[in-house]
Scaffold this active site. Sequence first.
Site, PDB file in Angstrom:
ATOM      1  N   CYS A   6      -5.350  -3.466  21.091  1.00 50.28           N
ATOM      2  CA  CYS A   6      -4.253  -2.823  20.368  1.00 50.28           C
ATOM      3  C   CYS A   6      -4.799  -1.620  19.593  1.00 50.28           C
ATOM      4  O   CYS A   6      -5.692  -1.785  18.752  1.00 50.28           O
ATOM      5  CB  CYS A   6      -3.589  -3.804  19.410  1.00 50.28           C
ATOM      6  SG  CYS A   6      -2.431  -2.971  18.313  1.00 50.28           S
ATOM      7  N   CYS A  56       0.319  -9.071  20.672  1.00 50.30           N
ATOM      8  CA  CYS A  56      -0.538  -8.628  19.556  1.00 50.30           C
ATOM      9  C   CYS A  56       0.006  -9.261  18.273  1.00 50.30           C
ATOM     10  O   CYS A  56       1.150  -8.976  17.877  1.00 50.30           O
ATOM     11  CB  CYS A  56      -0.544  -7.105  19.419  1.00 50.30           C
ATOM     12  SG  CYS A  56      -1.394  -6.597  17.901  1.00 50.30           S
ATOM     13  N   HIS A  92       3.872   1.744   2.462  1.00 48.14           N
ATOM     14  CA  HIS A  92       5.151   1.055   2.240  1.00 48.14           C
ATOM     15  C   HIS A  92       6.088   1.888   1.368  1.00 48.14           C
ATOM     16  O   HIS A  92       7.297   1.725   1.421  1.00 48.14           O
ATOM     17  CB  HIS A  92       4.932  -0.299   1.552  1.00 48.14           C
ATOM     18  CG  HIS A  92       4.197  -1.287   2.407  1.00 48.14           C
ATOM     19  ND1 HIS A  92       3.057  -1.928   1.990  1.00 48.14           N
ATOM     20  CD2 HIS A  92       4.429  -1.731   3.658  1.00 48.14           C
ATOM     21  CE1 HIS A  92       2.629  -2.733   2.947  1.00 48.14           C
ATOM     22  NE2 HIS A  92       3.435  -2.622   3.976  1.00 48.14           N
ATOM     23  N   LYS A  94      -5.721   7.050   9.609  1.00 47.94           N
ATOM     24  CA  LYS A  94      -4.864   5.888   9.368  1.00 47.94           C
ATOM     25  C   LYS A  94      -5.563   5.010   8.316  1.00 47.94           C
ATOM     26  O   LYS A  94      -6.783   4.871   8.343  1.00 47.94           O
ATOM     27  CB  LYS A  94      -4.781   5.122  10.690  1.00 47.94           C
ATOM     28  CG  LYS A  94      -3.766   4.018  10.722  1.00 47.94           C
ATOM     29  CD  LYS A  94      -3.790   3.387  12.114  1.00 47.94           C
ATOM     30  CE  LYS A  94      -3.342   1.968  12.128  1.00 47.94           C
ATOM     31  NZ  LYS A  94      -2.208   1.460  11.583  1.00 47.94           N
ATOM     32  N   HIS A 117      -4.359  -2.080  15.714  1.00 51.30           N
ATOM     33  CA  HIS A 117      -5.090  -3.130  14.999  1.00 51.30           C
ATOM     34  C   HIS A 117      -6.521  -3.310  15.474  1.00 51.30           C
ATOM     35  O   HIS A 117      -7.260  -4.114  14.915  1.00 51.30           O
ATOM     36  CB  HIS A 117      -4.306  -4.453  15.071  1.00 51.30           C
ATOM     37  CG  HIS A 117      -2.968  -4.347  14.404  1.00 51.30           C
ATOM     38  ND1 HIS A 117      -1.813  -4.032  15.079  1.00 51.30           N
ATOM     39  CD2 HIS A 117      -2.638  -4.439  13.093  1.00 51.30           C
ATOM     40  CE1 HIS A 117      -0.815  -3.964  14.221  1.00 51.30           C
ATOM     41  NE2 HIS A 117      -1.281  -4.201  13.011  1.00 51.30           N
ATOM     42  N   LYS A 137      -8.321  -1.412   6.161  1.00 47.41           N
ATOM     43  CA  LYS A 137      -9.280  -2.098   5.287  1.00 47.41           C
ATOM     44  C   LYS A 137     -10.691  -1.928   5.811  1.00 47.41           C
ATOM     45  O   LYS A 137     -11.634  -1.796   5.050  1.00 47.41           O
ATOM     46  CB  LYS A 137      -8.918  -3.581   5.204  1.00 47.41           C
ATOM     47  CG  LYS A 137      -7.779  -3.822   4.250  1.00 47.41           C
ATOM     48  CD  LYS A 137      -7.671  -5.289   3.874  1.00 47.41           C
ATOM     49  CE  LYS A 137      -6.358  -5.537   3.166  1.00 47.41           C
ATOM     50  NZ  LYS A 137      -5.561  -6.573   3.783  1.00 47.41           N
ATOM     51  N   CYS A 176       0.819  -6.650  15.472  1.00 52.51           N
ATOM     52  CA  CYS A 176       2.143  -6.002  15.587  1.00 52.51           C
ATOM     53  C   CYS A 176       3.245  -7.054  15.653  1.00 52.51           C
ATOM     54  O   CYS A 176       4.418  -6.713  15.595  1.00 52.51           O
ATOM     55  CB  CYS A 176       2.263  -5.177  16.859  1.00 52.51           C
ATOM     56  SG  CYS A 176       1.059  -3.896  17.124  1.00 52.51           S
ATOM     57  N   HIS A 191       0.855  -1.191   0.000  1.00 48.45           N
ATOM     58  CA  HIS A 191       0.000   0.000   0.000  1.00 48.45           C
ATOM     59  C   HIS A 191       0.889   1.238   0.000  1.00 48.45           C
ATOM     60  O   HIS A 191       2.116   1.113   0.104  1.00 48.45           O
ATOM     61  CB  HIS A 191      -1.001  -0.026   1.156  1.00 48.45           C
ATOM     62  CG  HIS A 191      -0.380  -0.066   2.523  1.00 48.45           C
ATOM     63  ND1 HIS A 191       0.289   0.993   3.084  1.00 48.45           N
ATOM     64  CD2 HIS A 191      -0.324  -1.053   3.440  1.00 48.45           C
ATOM     65  CE1 HIS A 191       0.720   0.676   4.277  1.00 48.45           C
ATOM     66  NE2 HIS A 191       0.365  -0.573   4.518  1.00 48.45           N
TER      67      HIS A 191
HETATM   68  N1  MSP Z   1       8.051  -6.583   8.834  1.00 40.83           N
HETATM   69  C1  MSP Z   1       8.161  -5.451   9.665  1.00 40.83           C
HETATM   70  C2  MSP Z   1       9.475  -4.720   9.444  1.00 40.83           C
HETATM   71  C3  MSP Z   1      10.690  -5.559   9.680  1.00 40.83           C
HETATM   72  S1  MSP Z   1      12.139  -4.643   9.410  1.00 40.83           S
HETATM   73  C4  MSP Z   1      13.361  -5.647   9.927  1.00 40.83           C
HETATM   74  C5  MSP Z   1       7.003  -4.484   9.396  1.00 40.83           C
HETATM   75  N2  MSP Z   1       6.364  -4.637   8.234  1.00 40.83           N
HETATM   76  S2  MSP Z   1       5.160  -3.687   7.757  1.00 40.83           S
HETATM   77  O1  MSP Z   1       4.736  -4.219   6.506  1.00 40.83           O
HETATM   78  O2  MSP Z   1       4.169  -3.589   8.771  1.00 40.83           O
HETATM   79  O3  MSP Z   1       5.776  -2.283   7.554  1.00 40.83           O
HETATM   80  C6  MSP Z   1       6.867  -2.089   6.680  1.00 40.83           C
HETATM   81  C7  MSP Z   1       7.299  -0.643   6.661  1.00 40.83           C
HETATM   82  O4  MSP Z   1       6.241   0.142   6.117  1.00 40.83           O
HETATM   83  C8  MSP Z   1       7.588  -0.064   8.056  1.00 40.83           C
HETATM   84  O5  MSP Z   1       8.702   0.791   8.027  1.00 40.83           O
HETATM   85  C9  MSP Z   1       6.346   0.709   8.380  1.00 40.83           C
HETATM   86  O6  MSP Z   1       6.556   1.780   9.247  1.00 40.83           O
HETATM   87  C10 MSP Z   1       5.977   1.217   6.992  1.00 40.83           C
HETATM   88  N3  MSP Z   1       4.577   1.581   6.921  1.00 40.83           N
HETATM   89  C11 MSP Z   1       3.507   0.764   7.001  1.00 40.83           C
HETATM   90  N4  MSP Z   1       2.377   1.554   6.917  1.00 40.83           N
HETATM   91  C12 MSP Z   1       2.728   2.848   6.785  1.00 40.83           C
HETATM   92  C13 MSP Z   1       2.050   4.054   6.564  1.00 40.83           C
HETATM   93  N5  MSP Z   1       0.741   4.134   6.506  1.00 40.83           N
HETATM   94  N6  MSP Z   1       2.800   5.159   6.369  1.00 40.83           N
HETATM   95  C14 MSP Z   1       4.161   5.140   6.342  1.00 40.83           C
HETATM   96  N7  MSP Z   1       4.822   4.024   6.544  1.00 40.83           N
HETATM   97  C15 MSP Z   1       4.139   2.866   6.850  1.00 40.83           C
HETATM   98  O7  MSP Z   1       6.778  -3.620  10.222  1.00 40.83           O
END
Ligand code: MSP
Length: 470
Positions: free
Chosen positions: A143, A124, A21, A293, A146, A296, A127, A18
Amino acid sequence: MEKVYITTAIPYVNGVPHIGHAMDYCLSDTYARYQRLIGNDVKFQAGTDEHGNKIFLKAKENGLPVEEYVSSNAQKFEQFVQELGVSYTDFIRTTDKDHKRRCQEIWLKLKDHIYSAKYEGWYCTGCERFVTAKECEENHGICPDHQKPYEKLEEENYYLRISDFKDRIREAISSGEMLILPDFRKNEILKLLEDSPDVSISRPKAQLTWGVPVPDDDSQVMYVWIDALANYITVLGYPDTDISAWWPAKAQFVGKDILRFHAIIWPAILIGLGLPLPRTIVSHGMVLADGQKMSKSIGNVVDPIEVLNRHGLDAFRYFFLRHIDTFADSDFTWEKYDAAYNNELANDLGNLVQRLATLAAKNNIILGDVSVELDPEYNELMNNFEFNKAFDYVWEKVQAINREIDEQKPWMLAKNGETEKLNDCMKKLIAELLSANLMLEPFIPTASEKIKAIFKDPIVPPKVPLFPKQ
Ligand code: MSP
C-alpha cells in the site's frame, strides 16, 4: 431562510488528532458559518469513526480494552474540534447504541441489493479497504499510503451490488445533480465507477469482532465503511425519523483519499434506501509537512496543539484556510506559519485595527450607523467553495484600506483642524474595515468578533494589539 445540512468526515480514533484532520473541520466550519451569515439555518455534524480492525489492533497494542481506548480517543477528538472553534451542532460516535441499531435497520432496507459470496483478494487494514488485483499488482503488493504489504483474504462476505446503481450514480455525477469538487476529480471518479466491482460490505466475525453485527447472521460484522458512511443520516435520526427537512446535505467535506467511498459506495447506499443524493461533495487536498506526507516513521507529524499554542486559534485558521489550498495538496512549515502570522495577521490586519481605533478615539469619532455588506465577488467564491480565493479577496481589501490610510493621512487632517473632512474620511475607512471584517467572520470568528466590539461607539483601542508580534 434555507435549512442547510453540512457534514465532515469522521476520523478514525486509532491515534490522536493531527493537523491533517484540521482541514475537514476548518473548511466545513467556514462554510457553516458563512451559511449562518447569509441567514440560513444550519445543522452541522461532526464525529468519530470507532470500529474496524485498525482500531481494534491499536487498542490491543496499547494494552487497553477497546471500549476504553476508543472512548478516551473520541474525547480527544471532540475536544480538538472545540479548540478549533468548530460550530458543530451534532457529534456522533459510531459506537453509539442508536447509531448501531440504525445501521442494522439500514442493512435490512438494502437487502434486495445484498448477496453473499466468497471474497478472494487483497485488503489494506491501514485504509480499511478491499483492493483489486490490478491495483495490488500496480503497487507491487504494497500500500503506497501505509507502506505495508496488502493482506490476502479468502473469506465469505456479503456484497452490495454496485451494478444496480452505476447508471444512476454516473448520471448524477455527470449532470451535476451530485456535484464533485474540484471538477478535475469528477472524471477520476467516473472512471473508477466504470471499473468498480460489487463491494464487499461485511467481514467474518472470526476476522473482525469490533464492528456492528450484521442482522440475521451471527457470523458476520459490517465492513467499517458501511457503518461509517451511515453516520451522516443516522445522526439525523434515520430511519426512525423523517429526515427530509435536512437531507440531502448541501455539502459533505472529505479528503481526496476518501472521495471514492463518498462518491461511489455512499450514493449506492442512498439510492438503495430511496434517499436523494448529497448536493455537493467537496474533496480537499492533503496537508504535507516540509513537502512530505506526514508519517510517524518519518517523524514529521505536526502536533496541532503546538500549532494552536504558537499563535492562537485565529492564526491556525488563518493559515489553514488561506495558505493551504482548498483543493490541492499544500505544505505546512513553521517558517511559513510564523511569516503569515507576523507579516499578514499582525502587520496587515492587527496594525490596521490599531491605527484606525487609536486615531478614532483620539479624535472622538462617532460612528453612528454603519452599513456593512458582503461583496458579490466574495459570495460567488464562497458559494463555489473556493475558500482560499475568497480569503485572498478579503485580504486584498484589508491591504487596500491600509494603502488608503497612507494616501489620505487622516492625522494631517486632524492636525490642520479639518474636522468635517476627518470625520468623513475616518467613517469611510472604518466602514470599509467593518465590511471586510464581516467577510472574515467565517474564517477567523474570534478575531472578527473582537474587531466588531472595538468599532462600536465609543471606539476604544485595544490595550494589547490583536496579534502581538512574535
Ligand atoms: N474514518 C474515515 C472517514 C470516514 S467518513 C464517513 C477516515 N478517517 S481518517 O482519520 O483517516 O481521516 C479523516 C479525515 O482527515 C479524512 O477526510 C482525511 O482525508 C483527512 N486527512 C487525514 N490526513 C490528512 C492530511 N494529511 N491532510 C488533509 N487531510 C487529511 O478516513
